[in-house]
Structure formats: structure tokens, C-alpha cells
Design a protein around this motif. Structure first.
Motif, short mmCIF file in Angstrom:
data_model
loop_
_atom_site.label_atom_id
_atom_site.label_comp_id
_atom_site.label_asym_id
_atom_site.label_seq_id
_atom_site.Cartn_x
_atom_site.Cartn_y
_atom_site.Cartn_z
N ILE A 69 33.70 36.69 34.30
CA ILE A 69 32.98 36.20 35.48
C ILE A 69 31.64 36.90 35.62
CG2 ILE A 69 32.98 36.22 38.02
CD1 ILE A 69 34.56 33.94 36.90
N LEU A 70 31.60 38.21 35.43
CA LEU A 70 30.34 38.95 35.57
C LEU A 70 29.33 38.49 34.53
CD1 LEU A 70 31.65 42.56 36.31
CD2 LEU A 70 30.71 40.89 37.93
N ALA A 126 41.02 42.47 34.07
CA ALA A 126 39.76 43.02 33.54
C ALA A 126 39.05 42.00 32.66
CB ALA A 126 40.04 44.29 32.76
N ALA A 127 39.82 41.28 31.85
CA ALA A 127 39.22 40.26 30.99
C ALA A 127 38.56 39.17 31.82
CB ALA A 127 40.28 39.67 30.07
N ALA A 181 37.78 39.22 44.15
CA ALA A 181 38.72 40.19 44.73
C ALA A 181 40.05 40.13 44.00
CB ALA A 181 38.92 39.92 46.22
N TYR A 182 40.70 41.29 43.93
CA TYR A 182 42.06 41.36 43.36
C TYR A 182 42.75 42.59 43.93
CZ TYR A 182 39.41 44.29 40.04
OH TYR A 182 38.57 45.22 39.48
N LEU A 233 46.45 45.92 40.65
CA LEU A 233 46.07 45.30 39.38
C LEU A 233 44.79 45.89 38.81
CD1 LEU A 233 46.89 41.51 40.02
CD2 LEU A 233 48.28 43.25 38.88
N ARG A 234 44.41 47.05 39.31
CA ARG A 234 43.17 47.69 38.85
C ARG A 234 43.15 47.87 37.32
NH1 ARG A 234 39.23 51.14 40.80
NH2 ARG A 234 40.11 51.10 42.91
N HIS A 235 44.30 48.21 36.75
CA HIS A 235 44.37 48.50 35.31
C HIS A 235 44.90 47.32 34.49
CE1 HIS A 235 43.30 52.58 36.27
NE2 HIS A 235 44.34 52.69 37.09
N SER A 236 45.02 46.16 35.11
CA SER A 236 45.52 44.99 34.39
C SER A 236 44.48 44.51 33.38
CB SER A 236 45.83 43.86 35.38
OG SER A 236 45.97 42.63 34.71
N LYS A 237 44.90 44.36 32.12
CA LYS A 237 43.98 43.89 31.08
C LYS A 237 43.59 42.44 31.30
CE LYS A 237 45.13 47.18 27.46
NZ LYS A 237 45.88 48.09 28.33
#
Length: 303
Positions: A284-285, A278-279, A266-267, A271-275
Motif C-alpha cells: 500500500i505504501l 507487513a507485506a 490501520a491494523y 498483528l504488528r509482527h505479522s508478515k
């Protein structure tokens, strides 16, 4: 209100000392003292109680500190979003998760994240407490239950179950229990009933800790349980994600397992567009996919 005075006040309130605040701000103690005195005069209140061991906030000081703390978090969030507008992934990312998951699953895998993003700084915050992501106490959380806070992007990563494990040495000395009844005659190592833990694991483990053995061992985190199991103290109740890195542990009475414990990433929505986020999310995935693949291969090899 003077922003510079507020910045200095916040630094003093953080450390409770004019000298230490001055060191962090590269100011003399007398300069810090003048700024605090000027702020108190402007507000016509006393912000600190002064005593031999340092400074303590007054009631009015606590109110102002709460406001400056929120301001500092919002400023940090804005700074992060500005930096994330650039192409390079760098800077600090605060990741919170439980002590068990952080030490036994996440930390051993972080080398691959650093290899890809050498300028990324991870602040790994291991705590059973659920931190407030919308208030930016952390940037990303991995939790063993679905987050209930609003304004969060969440993703279910995998499911975990609690199972019983023992070392080969322990089994050689004490025998391998074949049933739940036999298991209850062994020393069980598990989470202390009064320590934070998932409800599914707590309910499943309770009857075994109430069993016949006179000297069970309880620990307040899974790392301590794992170390106790490795060193042959007894049979431990552990999440099944530890077994990938512990091939010498034996799953005792495999039919015994807790209910499903979901693992979520979760975040905050902001911060949806935070690089950086996202990294970390993509890392994690990928690690979860590799973990599940290894689990399937191990199950096929055992069948």
C-alpha cells in the motif's frame, strides 16, 4: 466443557442446520444431533428452537454462541501468528475498506500484490460499516477517517478531496459550466444524503443538490456515481482518487472542492509482527507513493 461439542455447536449456530453443519464437519446429521443433545443435557438448557425452516438460537444459545464466536476469532488470530513465524507470506488476509475506495482504487492495483506474493489470499471486505479490528472482524482496514478504536497501529496514507467531474460527451451536449452558479443548473450526481459518507463531502455537496435542476441523481456508493458520470447522465461528485484511471473525465469548475478527507491504514497491535500484514502495508505504501508521484506529474504537465 467438551471442546468438540462446542465446535459442533458453533458450526450448527453459524448455518442454522444440522445437515449443513454436518456437511462442513464431515459428520452425519445424526452424529451432529447427538453432540448437540449431549451439550444441552450437560448444560441443562435448550440451545435451539427447532422449526420447519431450520434452527434458531434460544436466549441461552445466543449467549453460548457469543462465547464460541470470540473463541473462534482468538483461535484464528493465534493460528495466523503461528503461521507468520515462518518466512513465506501465505494464507488469508482480511482487508476492509469502503466500497468506493475498494472498487475504484484498491482492486485495480491488487494484481501487483499477487505477482509478488502468489500464495497470499486476500478477502476484500467492502463495507461502509466500521468493523471491529481489535475483535478481529478484519485484519487490516483502509478508512476515510482516523480510526478511533484503541490498540490499533494507524498510519495516514494520503488526503482526498471531492470534486465535480463530467464526461466529454456530456460537456459536448450540455456545455461546460464555468461557475458554481452555472453548475447548479446541471443535473448533479452525488451520494444520497441518507447513505454513509464522509462528513466533509456531505456538507460540501448539499447546496448543489438543493440547486435549480429538477432531476438530480443520488446513489449510495461512488462506483454507481462513476458509472452514471461515464455514461453522460450528469455532473458527478467524486473523490479525486478516481481520476488516475479515468483520463477522459473532466474536472468541472476546478475551484470547487470539498474539505480534506484523510485516508488511514490501520491494523491491530497484536498483528504488528505479522508478515502478511507487513507485506500488505508495504504494498500500500508503495502504491500510495506511485499515486502521489503521478498526481504531481499530472499537475506539472497541466501548468
Amino acid at each position: 466443557m467438551d471442546w468438540d461439542k462446542l465446535r459442533i455447536f458453533h458450526a450448527v449456530a453459524d448455518v442454522g442446520s444440522l445437515t449443513h453443519a454436518g456437511d462442513s464437519l464431515h459428520l452425519s446429521q445424526s452424529a451432529v444431533s447427538r453432540q448437540i443433545r449431549g451439550l444441552e443435557e450437560a448444560l441443562n438448557v435448550t440451545l435451539f428452537h427447532r422449526h420447519a425452516r431450520g434452527l434458531m438460537l434460544t436466549e441461552q444459545g445466543e449467549l453460548l454462541y457469543s462465547a464460541t464466536r470470540d473463541m473462534a476469532k482468538r483461535l484464528a488470530a493465534a493460528t495466523a501468528r503461528i503461521r507468520d513465524s515462518e518466512d513465506e507470506v501465505f494464507g488469508e488476509l482480511r482487508v476492509t475498506t469502503t466500497t468506493g475506495f475498494g472498487t475504484l482504487w484498491l482492486a485495480p492495483r491488487l494484481i501487483r500484490l499477487y505477482e509478488r506474493y502468489p500464495n497470499l489470499k486476500i478477502n476484500l471486505m467492502l463495507d461502509e460499516r466500521v468493523v471491529d479490528l481489535p475483535m478481529r472482524e478484519a485484519d487490516v482496514a483502509i478508512r476515510l477517517k482516523e480510526p478511533s478504536q484503541a490498540d490499533l497501529i494507524r498510519r495516514r496514507l494520503m488526503d482526498v478531496r471531492m470534486r465535480f467531474y463530467a464526461s466529454e460527451d456530456y460537456i459536448g451536449r450540455n456545455g461546460l459550466p464555468a461557475t458554481a452558479e452555472e453548475l447548479m443548473r446541471h443535473r448533479i450526481i452525488g451520494h444520497a444524503p441518507d447513505s454513509p459518507q464522509v462528513a466533509a463531502g456531505q456538507a460540501w455537496l448539499r447546496p448543489f443538490l438543493d440547486g435549480d435542476h429538477p432531476s438530480h441523481l443520488t446513489v449510495n456508493n461512488y462506483f454507481g456515481i462513476l458509472q452514471s458520470v461515464i455514461h453522460g447522465l450528469g455532473i458527478g461528485a467524486l473523490p479525486d482518487y478516481v481520476t488516475n484511471n479515468q483520463p477522459d473525465l473532466v474536472n468541472v469548475v476546478p475551484s470547487q472542492a470539498s474539505g480534506v478527507v484523510p485516508v488511514y491504514l490501520a491494523y491491530p497491535e497484536e498483528l504488528r509482527h505479522s508478515k502478511r500484514v507487513a507485506a500488505f502495508r508495504d504494498f500500500i505504501l508503495a502504491e500510495i507513493a506511485a499515486y502521489k508521484r503521478a498526481q504531481r506529474e499530472a499537475a506539472e504537465a497541466a501548468s
